[in-house]
Design a protein around this motif. Structure first.
Motif, PDB file in Angstrom:
ATOM      1  N   THR A  56      -2.120  -8.749  -0.401  1.00 49.64           N
ATOM      2  CA  THR A  56      -2.133  -7.325  -0.752  1.00 49.64           C
ATOM      3  C   THR A  56      -1.012  -6.996  -1.716  1.00 49.64           C
ATOM      4  O   THR A  56      -1.185  -6.205  -2.644  1.00 49.64           O
ATOM      5  CB  THR A  56      -2.018  -6.471   0.527  1.00 49.64           C
ATOM      6  OG1 THR A  56      -3.086  -6.822   1.413  1.00 49.64           O
ATOM      7  CG2 THR A  56      -2.092  -4.987   0.211  1.00 49.64           C
ATOM      8  N   VAL A  81       0.838  -1.197   0.000  1.00 46.37           N
ATOM      9  CA  VAL A  81       0.000   0.000   0.000  1.00 46.37           C
ATOM     10  C   VAL A  81       0.874   1.249   0.000  1.00 46.37           C
ATOM     11  O   VAL A  81       0.606   2.221  -0.720  1.00 46.37           O
ATOM     12  CB  VAL A  81      -0.931  -0.005   1.222  1.00 46.37           C
ATOM     13  CG1 VAL A  81      -1.849   1.215   1.197  1.00 46.37           C
ATOM     14  CG2 VAL A  81      -1.755  -1.286   1.270  1.00 46.37           C
ATOM     15  N   LEU A 130      -5.723  -0.532  -4.540  1.00 43.48           N
ATOM     16  CA  LEU A 130      -5.479  -0.618  -3.102  1.00 43.48           C
ATOM     17  C   LEU A 130      -5.935   0.632  -2.369  1.00 43.48           C
ATOM     18  O   LEU A 130      -6.292   0.578  -1.193  1.00 43.48           O
ATOM     19  CB  LEU A 130      -3.998  -0.875  -2.824  1.00 43.48           C
ATOM     20  CG  LEU A 130      -3.483  -2.273  -3.166  1.00 43.48           C
ATOM     21  CD1 LEU A 130      -1.986  -2.358  -2.955  1.00 43.48           C
ATOM     22  CD2 LEU A 130      -4.203  -3.324  -2.318  1.00 43.48           C
ATOM     23  N   HIS A 131      -5.920   1.773  -3.049  1.00 44.01           N
ATOM     24  CA  HIS A 131      -6.345   3.012  -2.399  1.00 44.01           C
ATOM     25  C   HIS A 131      -7.851   3.036  -2.151  1.00 44.01           C
ATOM     26  O   HIS A 131      -8.339   3.869  -1.387  1.00 44.01           O
ATOM     27  CB  HIS A 131      -5.923   4.215  -3.244  1.00 44.01           C
ATOM     28  CG  HIS A 131      -4.438   4.327  -3.407  1.00 44.01           C
ATOM     29  ND1 HIS A 131      -3.576   4.446  -2.339  1.00 44.01           N
ATOM     30  CD2 HIS A 131      -3.645   4.304  -4.522  1.00 44.01           C
ATOM     31  CE1 HIS A 131      -2.328   4.517  -2.780  1.00 44.01           C
ATOM     32  NE2 HIS A 131      -2.346   4.426  -4.102  1.00 44.01           N
TER      33      HIS A 131
END
Length: 511
Positions: free
Chosen positions: A406, A50, A59-60
């Protein structure tokens, strides 16, 4: 090579070429793995995804990462600088591998300065390089503490070049505090203790004035401390004095309770035996050792949301106590036997550590094969078994392994840390009860209840009815299976390995 030189009676291992060789040798376990198998490290790597994500990354949508000054930025800043060359995984690997190398380098350099002729217990001190806190993945602390050992040795080496020393430490000390406040504070503690011992009656007004005059380069640590004080507030501060007994017992916690406790007992026995035979702490290191022990006893378990504050300190206090116990006045044969026993135990434990890293690396590879079936930008709900009691002594180190989704799949995962007073990451997407760590942890039925730290432990059977399956795309189980009889049409199994499984969530539209 004999441990002590026949000509000088000094520890031959404290020659610089041996110090450098041992420092490099200490990173051997990391050569067998891609992702360092330290409990928290996969979680850090997931956060780096991130931190480093481009502006158009999905991801934001799930997370918010905000830079602000804190006393816990060591790996974050290093990875930020190195990721264009190495990528986040290799950059973090380098940070983790540097910790044992710098710890060995600093410890041996301090010993070479303060106890070159009496370091018979030095091999026992080296047992604590791979200590429990490091294996838990408290990397920012461990890196700053290792650099503090090196810094202490450098401070002593530059005794006759005070102007140069002042310039170096006016920059170095604040950088250490920025990397990790607690680890950086050890440098100030050790240097102050060394200077105070040299001054003599340091507690008297004249002694205190002389001590302050010598330590003036450390005034600049006020800069990162003040800057960090303007950040997020919150988090509890809790003392847990009975828990300090656990911290003492867990110093060498690794693969086998009996072996680890026996190793710790052997190290404590060496300290006691040395004391009975006339071995005392070396001049210049006495106050540093006792100050480290006092700081461990006085420190809280949790400070502003950061846990295990006191437990992190104890291994370094033990390390210095063993390395700086001066055996030079003890007869040669007992010294030789202590050194030989320490070397044998060190080699044995280091072999176990290498074998365990190989095993963890293989386990990580098997578990992460589930990511081949995860779509990019998806939402992954993770549940991971966390055992309790004696069964939990050997940690499988998968508590935060799912966070690599992630990095690898630009995925939201519920296993990230997001304590505002500590972390730079917030989870923007937050299903009720399953937004962040420790919502991913599942306990066996005989472990459910409330922990001493106030966390509620739930079994998989208790959690299944509350799972927000309609708000995620996958359910990823690690070391835990769905209860017998659970038949939810939304759960479609797509991967399995042992007791781990990945389910795609079939979203059923209401009619």
């Amino acid at each position: 090579m004999s441990f002590f030189s026949a000509q000088t009676g000094k520890a031959a291992v404290l020659r610089w070429h041996w110090i450098l060789l041992l420092s490099l040798l200490s990173i051997l376990p990391f050569l067998f793995v891609r992702v360092p198998p330290l409990v928290d490290v996969p979680g850090h790597i997931g956060r780096f995804a991130v931190q480093l994500a481009p502006a158009d990354s999905i991801l934001h949508r799930y997370f918010v990462f905000t830079w602000r000054p804190t006393l816990n930025l060591g790996a974050d800043l290093i990875v930020q600088a190195l990721h264009p060359l190495l990528g986040p995984v290799a950059a973090m690997w380098l940070v983790c591998a540097a910790v044992p190398a710098l710890t060995v380098l600093g410890l041996l350099a301090v010993t070479r300065r303060l106890n070159p002729g009496g370091a018979a217990a030095l091999p026992f001190a080296l047992l604590f390089v791979y200590n429990d806190s490091f294996l838990w993945g408290f990397v920012n602390y461990a890196l700053s503490a290792a650099l503090s050992l090196c810094g202490w040795a450098l401070w002593m080496a530059l005794e006759r070049r005070k102007a140069l020393r002042a310039l170096i430490f006016a920059l170095f000390a604040p950088a250490l505090f920025l990397g990790h406040g607690e680890g950086g504070a050890l440098l100030l503690l050790w240097v102050a203790a060394w200077e105070a011992e040299r001054i003599g009656r340091w507690w008297q007004p004249r002694g205190l004035a002389a001590l302050a005059a010598r330590l003036w380069p450390f005034l600049f640590v006020v800069v990162p401390v003040v800057l960090s004080a303007g950040g997020e507030k919150g988090g509890k501060t809790v003392w847990d004095f009975p828990g300090k007994i656990d911290a003492l017992c867990n110093m060498l916690r690794d693969q086998n309770m009996a072996f680890d406790l026996a190793s710790l007992g052997a190290a404590l026995a060496v300290l006691l035996y040395g004391r009975l035979r006339g071995a005392r702490l070396a001049r210049g290191g006495r106050l540093a050792v006792w100050a480290g022990c006092a700081l461990f006893l006085a420190s809280p378990y949790q400070l502003s949301g950061t846990a295990n504050v006191d437990a992190r300190l104890v291994a370094h206090a033990m390390m210095l106590a063993l390395a700086l116990q001066d055996w030079s006045r003890v007869q040669r044969r007992p010294r030789a036997w202590v050194a030989a026993a320490g070397v044998a135990l060190l080699v044995l434990r280091f072999g176990v550590t290498n074998a365990s890293f190989i095993g963890y690396g293989q386990r990580y590879h098997r578990e992460l094969q589930a990511l081949d079936h995860v779509a990019r930008g998806s939402r992954v709900l993770n549940l991971t078994l966390a055992d309790c009691g004696a069964r939990a002594w050997r940690n499988p180190r998968i508590t935060h392994l799912a966070n690599l989704a992630t990095l690898e799949r630009d995925a939201w995962v519920n296993a990230h840390w997001a304590v505002k007073s500590v972390h730079l990451l917030e989870s923007r997407y937050a299903p009720s009860g399953f937004a962040t760590d420790p919502s991913q942890l599942v306990s066996p039925p005989d472990c459910v209840g409330t922990t001493g730290a106030g966390r509620n432990r739930h079994s998989i059977a208790q959690l299944v009815p509350a799972l927000p399956l309609d708000q995620v795309d996958y359910l990823w189980l690690m070391d835990v299976q769905l209860p017998t009889g659970v038949r939810d049409p939304r759960l479609v199994p797509i991967w399995r390995s042992g007791d781990s499984a990945l389910y795609a969530i079939h979203h059923i539209k209401a009619t």
